[in-house]
Design an enzyme around this catalytic site. Structure first.
Site, PDB file in Angstrom:
ATOM      1  N   GLU A 150       0.853  -1.188   0.000  1.00 56.29           N
ATOM      2  CA  GLU A 150       0.000   0.000   0.000  1.00 56.29           C
ATOM      3  C   GLU A 150       0.895   1.247   0.000  1.00 56.29           C
ATOM      4  O   GLU A 150       1.886   1.258   0.721  1.00 56.29           O
ATOM      5  CB  GLU A 150      -0.930   0.031   1.223  1.00 56.29           C
ATOM      6  N   GLY A 285       3.136   1.527  10.866  1.00 64.88           N
ATOM      7  CA  GLY A 285       3.563   0.506  11.816  1.00 64.88           C
ATOM      8  C   GLY A 285       2.994  -0.858  11.511  1.00 64.88           C
ATOM      9  O   GLY A 285       3.539  -1.875  11.946  1.00 64.88           O
ATOM     10  N   ALA A 286       1.891  -0.895  10.758  1.00 67.46           N
ATOM     11  CA  ALA A 286       1.241  -2.168  10.481  1.00 67.46           C
ATOM     12  C   ALA A 286       0.428  -2.072   9.211  1.00 67.46           C
ATOM     13  O   ALA A 286      -0.005  -0.984   8.834  1.00 67.46           O
ATOM     14  CB  ALA A 286       0.322  -2.542  11.643  1.00 67.46           C
ATOM     15  N   MET A 287       0.201  -3.203   8.563  1.00 64.03           N
ATOM     16  CA  MET A 287      -0.466  -3.200   7.262  1.00 64.03           C
ATOM     17  C   MET A 287      -1.389  -4.407   7.122  1.00 64.03           C
ATOM     18  O   MET A 287      -0.983  -5.544   7.360  1.00 64.03           O
ATOM     19  CB  MET A 287       0.618  -3.216   6.166  1.00 64.03           C
ATOM     20  N   GLU A 288      -2.618  -4.120   6.676  1.00 64.86           N
ATOM     21  CA  GLU A 288      -3.724  -5.078   6.738  1.00 64.86           C
ATOM     22  C   GLU A 288      -3.788  -6.109   5.616  1.00 64.86           C
ATOM     23  O   GLU A 288      -4.882  -6.533   5.244  1.00 64.86           O
ATOM     24  CB  GLU A 288      -5.031  -4.288   6.751  1.00 64.86           C
ATOM     25  N   ASN A 289      -2.669  -6.562   5.057  1.00 66.93           N
ATOM     26  CA  ASN A 289      -2.715  -7.568   3.988  1.00 66.93           C
ATOM     27  C   ASN A 289      -3.707  -8.671   4.383  1.00 66.93           C
ATOM     28  O   ASN A 289      -3.692  -9.156   5.506  1.00 66.93           O
ATOM     29  CB  ASN A 289      -1.332  -8.174   3.790  1.00 66.93           C
ATOM     30  N   HIS A 321      -7.365  -2.545  14.766  1.00 71.51           N
ATOM     31  CA  HIS A 321      -7.425  -1.695  13.564  1.00 71.51           C
ATOM     32  C   HIS A 321      -7.209  -2.535  12.295  1.00 71.51           C
ATOM     33  O   HIS A 321      -8.036  -2.527  11.379  1.00 71.51           O
ATOM     34  CB  HIS A 321      -6.361  -0.597  13.687  1.00 71.51           C
ATOM     35  N   GLU A 322      -6.109  -3.277  12.265  1.00 73.99           N
ATOM     36  CA  GLU A 322      -5.810  -4.036  11.043  1.00 73.99           C
ATOM     37  C   GLU A 322      -6.825  -5.154  10.815  1.00 73.99           C
ATOM     38  O   GLU A 322      -7.139  -5.501   9.673  1.00 73.99           O
ATOM     39  CB  GLU A 322      -4.384  -4.602  11.090  1.00 73.99           C
ATOM     40  N   GLU A 344      -9.555   3.987   6.383  1.00 76.88           N
ATOM     41  CA  GLU A 344      -8.773   4.387   7.555  1.00 76.88           C
ATOM     42  C   GLU A 344      -9.602   5.058   8.647  1.00 76.88           C
ATOM     43  O   GLU A 344      -9.350   4.842   9.829  1.00 76.88           O
ATOM     44  CB  GLU A 344      -7.598   5.269   7.123  1.00 76.88           C
TER      45      GLU A 344
HETATM   46  N1  BES Z   1      -3.204   0.734   5.844  1.00 76.31           N
HETATM   47  C1  BES Z   1      -2.456   1.289   6.899  1.00 76.31           C
HETATM   48  C2  BES Z   1      -0.968   1.225   6.739  1.00 76.31           C
HETATM   49  C3  BES Z   1      -0.341   1.885   5.540  1.00 76.31           C
HETATM   50  C4  BES Z   1      -0.873   2.938   4.896  1.00 76.31           C
HETATM   51  C5  BES Z   1       0.846   1.381   5.097  1.00 76.31           C
HETATM   52  C6  BES Z   1      -0.268   3.469   3.782  1.00 76.31           C
HETATM   53  C7  BES Z   1       1.465   1.930   4.008  1.00 76.31           C
HETATM   54  C8  BES Z   1       0.903   2.964   3.333  1.00 76.31           C
HETATM   55  C9  BES Z   1      -2.766   0.610   8.225  1.00 76.31           C
HETATM   56  O1  BES Z   1      -4.034   0.090   8.317  1.00 76.31           O
HETATM   57  C10 BES Z   1      -2.657   1.643   9.300  1.00 76.31           C
HETATM   58  O2  BES Z   1      -3.447   2.552   9.313  1.00 76.31           O
HETATM   59  N2  BES Z   1      -1.683   1.514  10.177  1.00 76.31           N
HETATM   60  C11 BES Z   1      -1.433   2.464  11.232  1.00 76.31           C
HETATM   61  C12 BES Z   1      -1.752   1.891  12.577  1.00 76.31           C
HETATM   62  C13 BES Z   1      -3.117   2.218  13.061  1.00 76.31           C
HETATM   63  C14 BES Z   1      -3.350   1.677  14.468  1.00 76.31           C
HETATM   64  C15 BES Z   1      -3.442   3.677  13.028  1.00 76.31           C
HETATM   65  C16 BES Z   1       0.029   2.767  11.205  1.00 76.31           C
HETATM   66  O3  BES Z   1       0.789   1.970  10.690  1.00 76.31           O
HETATM   67  O4  BES Z   1       0.398   3.839  11.709  1.00 76.31           O
HETATM   68 ZN    ZN Z   2      -5.545   1.427   8.628  1.00 78.27          ZN
END
Ligand code: BES
Ligand code: ZN
Length: 866
Positions: A150, A285-289, A321-322, A344
């Site tokens: 993403e 910090g994390a990604m919802e694959n 969240h994920e 989001e």
């Molecule tokens: N989809 C996002 C992560 C993302 C977005 C990765 C764009 C690369 C490009 C994920 O769901 C997300 O929002 N992660 C947050 C954590 C959340 C608890 C707010 C993050 O990684 O900060």
């Molecule tokens: Zn997200």
């Protein structure tokens, strides 16, 4: 606006990508050809940081054509063919658009074809495409591989139609070392043993999904798992970390059935893995694959030795969240990045709902008022935008992952759920899931469902808050009959505007009363609420509304007088609004100071935690100003009695929110130079250096933070030695970041220099610079500008338009504004400068506060009787 919605909704109905109805200036792939299935075979060469790939794509050619345009970035095509084509095409690459154009000598006929491409690509050392994370083990180093796609980096891994509207199925095959574990979205269907200590792993076919959700990882991993409602739920970590994964497995196991129920749709895959990678990114910090959620390990693992109460909370939240995205995002996906907030904003709201359900003692809805506060801050100044905004290309899409999309999105959903009722809201969401599964949507698809299930139409309010930028201001005056509510717009310079109007759902409740007045207030339609005029009456009672409340003095006075009796949510709302209105010049700063002086050790811990942070924030703005000493005297006078009750040591049975309060107090008192706190932290740090088991969890975190912030050269060197010697990636990263937090200018400079060496792991280095920017934004920014080429090479491309300008965002020097602009003009593409605009707005706001508001605080404090 209306036209656009209808056009896109039609597209979603016929299940084609949104691109065919896209606005003319949107830069997307031609829609003549679209993929239905990808069959991918990958062989990584981890040591060489390269890979070879081969893909067969089932494509649907809508009209005969001699060109196929698809996405590819940093890939080299070795061999290309299309079934039914007499000759191989010529290939031309467009580096800026990240496309490859295949030009055939003759037309490809309309209908189904197979496009085959053999290619090579590279493995990055930042989170984009296929990437490597290196870490220490007892006898050397190891490397693990992961993917991050993403919003638009699948094209670094597979030639593809890399836009969310082009859903297809995927089968992945990977040739990897025989003794490593390979992971993807789906379970392994079969494994072939190969010579040379290799194996070929075939993953089962994925459901129909967007390219940005594909995942692949391989390394020396271990997995713990549990069957939940028939789903194989697992946590995958590097060897040795399974004990740290237990907390995440428990959380995921609780949340899965909760979501299956809430969304009314079973989790569609046979397994769900949460995968921890030893590193970090400046972007996420994390990604919802789908079925294979990736986390940087700090966002997933709990170690009692290192982790704090707030780490546990953040990890629960990021898992919630994920996992929410597994439905909202993965099963049903926005057609294009204009509607990113559907992903989001919704997941940010749902994370609170699910986490609160399982951990009610954390009072997360109360805490979420501070997320709303962050949103209202940026939404009140230059550079803001509506929640739904036109996104031209993928560079711009990148900028949409911001506070408006996440925190304003979350806050608006909370307001709408409160407005229509939780049951009607959930019923609408369930229908939306069912109707749009495996497909793409626009925001109006959701409102349509909610309008059907709710007795109060939601779309009028919803449109006002998602299609217009800005924060409504409800002014409250006292009349002989009660309260009079009028609407304007809150802006950070106090100027407002004369036109924007919202249908604002307002709740009004008198202190101690059981009845609540509900009504819609617009600019044209003020409201009168009959209330006894000499009691405290709360507007935005419960604080679910996305707006600010400005009470006339006659309405504010009884609220201040009865502050201790208000509900915690309303206390927090009052503190937050009063501060923001004072910063913007709508209300005298004395109101905020008088509320701050009213808190006692008995006040709700979340309210106190917030207040400690606000007082610390004002202190940061006082840097180098003569009024700082008097201000610190006041702030310590407010916080010291609270800390005297909370103490250094956790009391048996204390609420978990007190642990967070203790941490916030120590941080604030440590920054504001409280001599007793700093001396005690130093004493504990000295003990820790001798015996690292003397501190763990919350205490370790607080003591190290105070010691590092107030470090002298010897302390800094002690921390540096700890950073160098530990082999534990989680711990190492924390030490290196601490080195960037010293208030001492020379040590901050040392940290910047350290970040340019190859001592720390690549992904840790930029975060040292970011830490320095916490206290020295200008120094960090100047340093990063001077070294930007080297620093950008360490960053994922997604971060390159925001990292450097973000360092400056905490500055209060007006001269920095021009420097940020000049940097953006020189180094950032014109369509991607919004983060620079936001940083400039932030600096201007801080500068104004220092010029206008801090002198006001000075005189308020001078006039106070002590
Ligand atoms: N989809 C996002 C992560 C993302 C977005 C990765 C764009 C690369 C490009 C994920 O769901 C997300 O929002 N992660 C947050 C954590 C959340 C608890 C707010 C993050 O990684 O900060
Ligand atoms: Zn997200």
């Amino acid at each position: 606006m209306h036209m656009r919605s209808i056009a896109l909704a039609l597209v979603a109905m016929v299940s084609v990508g949104a691109a065919s109805a896209a606005p003319a200036d949107r830069i997307v792939l031609p829609t003549n050809v679209s993929p239905t299935h990808y069959d991918i075979a990958i062989t990584p060469n981890a040591a060489a940081l390269t890979f070879t790939g081969s893909v067969k794509i089932d494509i649907d050619v809508k009209q005969a054509a001699n060109r196929i345009v698809l996405n590819a970035a940093d890939l080299n095509f070795a061999k290309v063919s299309v079934s039914g084509a007499s000759a191989a095409p010529a290939v031309s690459y467009d580096k800026t658009q990240e496309t490859a154009t295949l030009i055939f000598p003759a037309n490809i006929s309309a209908g189904a074809h197979v496009l085959s491409i053999d290619y090579t690509g590279k493995i990055n050392q930042h989170a984009a495409g296929l990437f490597a994370l290196d870490y220490d083990v007892a006898n050397g180093k190891k490397r693990a591989l992961f993917t991050q796609f993403e919003n638009s980096d699948a094209r670094r891994f597979i030639p593809s139609w890399d836009e969310p509207g082009h859903k297809a199925t995927f089968t992945l095959t990977a040739t990897v070392p025989a003794d490593e574990m390979a992971v993807s979205n789906t379970p392994i269907a079969s494994t072939d043993t190969l010579s040379g200590n290799l194996k070929r792993v075939h993953f089962a076919a994925s459901p129909k999904m967007s390219s940005y959700l594909l995942f692949f990882g391989v390394g020396d991993f271990e997995r713990i798992s549990r069957k939940v409602n028939g789903v194989d739920v697992g946590v995958i970590v590097k060897r040795g970390d399974t004990a740290r994964a237990a907390y995440a497995l428990d959380a995921a196991s609780h949340i899965l059935p909760y979501y299956e129920d809430y969304f009314g749709v079973k989790f569609p895959l046979p397994k769900l893995d949460l995968i921890a990678g030893p590193g970090q990114s400046q972007f996420f910090g994390a990604m919802e694959n789908w079925g294979a959620i990736f986390y940087f390990e700090g966002a997933l693992l709990i170690d009692p030795k290192l982790s704090t109460e707030s780490d546990k909370r953040e990890i629960y939240i990021v898992i919630a969240h994920e996992m929410a995205h597994q439905w909202f995002g993965d099963l049903v996906t926005m057609a294009w990045w204009d509607d990113l907030w559907l992903n989001e904003g919704f997941a940010s709201w749902m994370e609170v709902k699910a986490t609160d359900h399982f951990n009610p003692e954390w009072h997360l809805w109360l805490d979420s008022q501070n997320a709303k506060e962050d949103a209202m801050r940026v939404d009140a100044r230059g550079g803001t935008h509506p929640i739904i905004q036109p996104i031209k290309d993928v560079l711009q899409a990148n900028e949409a992952f911001d506070t408006i999309t996440y925190e304003k999105g979350e806050s608006v959903i909370r307001m709408l759920e409160d407005y229509v009722g939780a049951d009607a809201f959930r019923a609408g969401v369930r229908n939306y899931m069912k109707d749009h599964a495996y497909s793409n949507t626009v925001t109006d698809d959701l409102w349509r469902e909610l309008d059907k299930t709710s007795t109060t139409p939601v779309s009028t309010v919803a449109h006002d808050f998602t299609l217009q930028a800005g924060v409504p201001l409800i002014r409250v005056t006292v009349t002989p009959k009660g309260l009079h509510l009028t609407q304007g717009r809150f802006t950070n310079d106090g100027t407002g505007d004369a036109t924007t109007s919202w249908h604002v759902p307002v709740s009004v409740q008198a202190l101690g009363a059981s009845n609540i007045w509900h009504g819609l207030v617009t600019r044209a339609q003020p409201a009168d609420v009959a209330e006894s005029t000499n009691t405290a009456v709360v507007v935005n009672a419960g604080q679910a509304g996305y707006f600010r409340t400005l009470y006339a003095p006659a309405a504010f006075a009884p609220l201040a007088a009865h502050f201790a009796e208000l509900k915690a949510a309303d206390q927090l709302g009052l503190v937050n609004d009063t501060r923001a209105l004072a910063y913007a010049g709508y209300e005298p700063f004395g109101d905020f100071i008088s509320l701050a002086a009213k808190v006692t050790p008995q006040t709700d811990p979340t309210v106190l935690t917030t207040l400690a942070g606000r007082l610390e924030g004002i202190d940061s703005l006082y840097r180098e100003l003569p009024g700082q000493a008097a201000y610190r005297k006041f702030a310590l006078g407010v916080l010291d009695p609270v800390f005297a009750k909370v103490g250094w040591t956790a009391k048996p049975g204390e609420s978990q929110n007190v642990a967070l309060l203790r941490q916030a107090l120590l941080e604030a008192l440590g920054q504001m130079g409280d001599p007793a706190v700093i001396a005690e932290a130093r004493r504990r740090f000295a003990g820790f250096v001798k015996d690292q088991s003397s501190l763990s969890g919350d205490m370790r975190d607080s003591v190290l933070a105070i010691a590092a912030g107030n470090a002298d050269a010897a302390t800094w060197e002690q921390l540096h030695t700890l950073a160098k010697t530990t082999k534990d990636s989680l711990e190492k990263r924390r030490y290196y970041r601490l080195l960037g937090t010293a208030y001492n200018r020379d040590l901050a400079n040392e940290a910047l220099k350290l970040a340019m060496t190859d001592e720390a792991e690549v992904t840790t280095r930029p975060s040292i610079i970011r830490e320095v920017a916490g206290w020295y934004p200008d120094m960090a920014f100047d340093f990063a500008v001077a070294n930007f080429e080297k620093i950008n090479a360490m960053l994922e491309p997604d971060s390159r338009n925001q990292f450097e300008v973000g360092l400056a965002a905490g500055s209060y020097n007006r001269a920095t504004i021009a420097k940020v602009k000049a940097y953006a003009d020189a180094h950032i593409a014109a369509s991607a400068r919004q983060d620079s605009v936001k940083a400039q707005a932030s600096i201007a706001e801080y500068a104004t506060i220092r010029e206008k508001r801090l002198p006001e605080i000075d005189s308020v404090l001078a006039a106070r009787k002590h």
